[in-house]
Design a protein around this motif. Sequence first.
Motif, PDB file in Angstrom:
ATOM      1  N   ARG A  82       0.862  -1.174   0.000  1.00 45.73           N
ATOM      2  CA  ARG A  82       0.000   0.000   0.000  1.00 45.73           C
ATOM      3  C   ARG A  82       0.900   1.226   0.000  1.00 45.73           C
ATOM      4  O   ARG A  82       2.060   1.148   0.396  1.00 45.73           O
ATOM      5  CB  ARG A  82      -0.964   0.001   1.173  1.00 45.73           C
ATOM      6  CG  ARG A  82      -0.324   0.110   2.521  1.00 45.73           C
ATOM      7  CD  ARG A  82      -1.355  -0.063   3.635  1.00 45.73           C
ATOM      8  NE  ARG A  82      -0.837   0.373   4.909  1.00 45.73           N
ATOM      9  CZ  ARG A  82      -0.002  -0.311   5.666  1.00 45.73           C
ATOM     10  NH1 ARG A  82       0.426  -1.487   5.266  1.00 45.73           N
ATOM     11  NH2 ARG A  82       0.422   0.161   6.818  1.00 45.73           N
ATOM     12  N   HIS A  83       0.367   2.339  -0.442  1.00 45.60           N
ATOM     13  CA  HIS A  83       1.171   3.550  -0.554  1.00 45.60           C
ATOM     14  C   HIS A  83       0.433   4.705   0.095  1.00 45.60           C
ATOM     15  O   HIS A  83      -0.779   4.833  -0.042  1.00 45.60           O
ATOM     16  CB  HIS A  83       1.458   3.871  -2.027  1.00 45.60           C
ATOM     17  CG  HIS A  83       2.649   4.743  -2.221  1.00 45.60           C
ATOM     18  ND1 HIS A  83       2.632   6.100  -2.004  1.00 45.60           N
ATOM     19  CD2 HIS A  83       3.915   4.446  -2.598  1.00 45.60           C
ATOM     20  CE1 HIS A  83       3.822   6.604  -2.245  1.00 45.60           C
ATOM     21  NE2 HIS A  83       4.621   5.621  -2.612  1.00 45.60           N
ATOM     22  N   SER A  84       1.175   5.560   0.794  1.00 48.08           N
ATOM     23  CA  SER A  84       0.573   6.688   1.496  1.00 48.08           C
ATOM     24  C   SER A  84       0.396   7.908   0.598  1.00 48.08           C
ATOM     25  O   SER A  84      -0.127   8.918   1.044  1.00 48.08           O
ATOM     26  CB  SER A  84       1.437   7.070   2.690  1.00 48.08           C
ATOM     27  OG  SER A  84       2.672   7.578   2.233  1.00 48.08           O
ATOM     28  N   ARG A  85       0.854   7.825  -0.637  1.00 47.36           N
ATOM     29  CA  ARG A  85       0.843   8.912  -1.617  1.00 47.36           C
ATOM     30  C   ARG A  85       1.826  10.027  -1.281  1.00 47.36           C
ATOM     31  O   ARG A  85       1.739  11.116  -1.818  1.00 47.36           O
ATOM     32  CB  ARG A  85      -0.562   9.478  -1.815  1.00 47.36           C
ATOM     33  CG  ARG A  85      -1.507   8.476  -2.415  1.00 47.36           C
ATOM     34  CD  ARG A  85      -2.777   9.131  -2.822  1.00 47.36           C
ATOM     35  NE  ARG A  85      -3.632   8.133  -3.461  1.00 47.36           N
ATOM     36  CZ  ARG A  85      -4.819   8.390  -3.918  1.00 47.36           C
ATOM     37  NH1 ARG A  85      -5.312   9.594  -3.828  1.00 47.36           N
ATOM     38  NH2 ARG A  85      -5.530   7.448  -4.475  1.00 47.36           N
ATOM     39  N   TYR A  86       2.728   9.756  -0.383  1.00 47.27           N
ATOM     40  CA  TYR A  86       3.842  10.656  -0.120  1.00 47.27           C
ATOM     41  C   TYR A  86       5.101  10.021  -0.693  1.00 47.27           C
ATOM     42  O   TYR A  86       5.187   8.792  -0.789  1.00 47.27           O
ATOM     43  CB  TYR A  86       4.019  10.887   1.388  1.00 47.27           C
ATOM     44  CG  TYR A  86       2.978  11.799   1.979  1.00 47.27           C
ATOM     45  CD1 TYR A  86       3.093  13.177   1.865  1.00 47.27           C
ATOM     46  CD2 TYR A  86       1.881  11.279   2.653  1.00 47.27           C
ATOM     47  CE1 TYR A  86       2.133  14.021   2.400  1.00 47.27           C
ATOM     48  CE2 TYR A  86       0.919  12.110   3.190  1.00 47.27           C
ATOM     49  CZ  TYR A  86       1.053  13.483   3.058  1.00 47.27           C
ATOM     50  OH  TYR A  86       0.100  14.311   3.586  1.00 47.27           O
ATOM     51  N   PRO A  87       6.100  10.820  -1.052  1.00 45.49           N
ATOM     52  CA  PRO A  87       7.336  10.235  -1.571  1.00 45.49           C
ATOM     53  C   PRO A  87       7.965   9.276  -0.557  1.00 45.49           C
ATOM     54  O   PRO A  87       8.105   9.609   0.618  1.00 45.49           O
ATOM     55  CB  PRO A  87       8.238  11.448  -1.807  1.00 45.49           C
ATOM     56  CG  PRO A  87       7.309  12.591  -1.966  1.00 45.49           C
ATOM     57  CD  PRO A  87       6.127  12.280  -1.103  1.00 45.49           C
ATOM     58  N   GLY A  89       6.621   6.564   0.505  1.00 43.53           N
ATOM     59  CA  GLY A  89       5.589   6.070   1.411  1.00 43.53           C
ATOM     60  C   GLY A  89       5.052   4.703   1.061  1.00 43.53           C
ATOM     61  O   GLY A  89       3.871   4.435   1.261  1.00 43.53           O
ATOM     62  N   LEU A  90       5.900   3.825   0.527  1.00 45.58           N
ATOM     63  CA  LEU A  90       5.462   2.478   0.186  1.00 45.58           C
ATOM     64  C   LEU A  90       5.577   1.590   1.415  1.00 45.58           C
ATOM     65  O   LEU A  90       6.640   1.486   2.028  1.00 45.58           O
ATOM     66  CB  LEU A  90       6.321   1.907  -0.949  1.00 45.58           C
ATOM     67  CG  LEU A  90       5.946   0.518  -1.442  1.00 45.58           C
ATOM     68  CD1 LEU A  90       4.571   0.544  -2.088  1.00 45.58           C
ATOM     69  CD2 LEU A  90       6.975   0.009  -2.430  1.00 45.58           C
TER      70      LEU A  90
END
Length: 149
Positions: A82-87, A89-90
């Motif tokens: 999942r990704h937090s949508r921040y650089p 942020g994986l």
Amino acid sequence: MNKMTNNKTIWMKPRYVKKKWYVIDASDKVLGRIATEAVKILRGKHKPYYTPHQDLGDNVVIINASKVKLTGKKYFQKIYYRHSRYPGGLYSDTYRTLSERKPTAPLEIAIKGMLPKGPLGRELFRNLKVFADANHKLSSQNLYKLEAN
């Protein structure tokens, strides 16, 4: 003179469909096989008037989701991302850690991935209820037991 018959395709409207409630016991069953059975019921593919662009399926309740099995070494090797949508942020979780934290999440992720993407898929996903154990609040519904392989 030949008369042509008027064979038109009849599209069923969702307001005319009475939804049933199916319950699937996931204990000691393979995750993917339960997910495919649930998606088939959610989409309405078991009905003769299946329409791909409408919600004509039924509601599905899955109990004992924490007792689901995986084949092979997936219990230790399957990774959920999942990704937090921040650089940078994986995030990644193995099946083992995810199922300890949220016992219903692996089954929900598998089913959501099999549903169509977009508004119809989100609407169909709302017809799914997953419980980690056999206790659920939906006993007032008329539940039909479904035997999944």
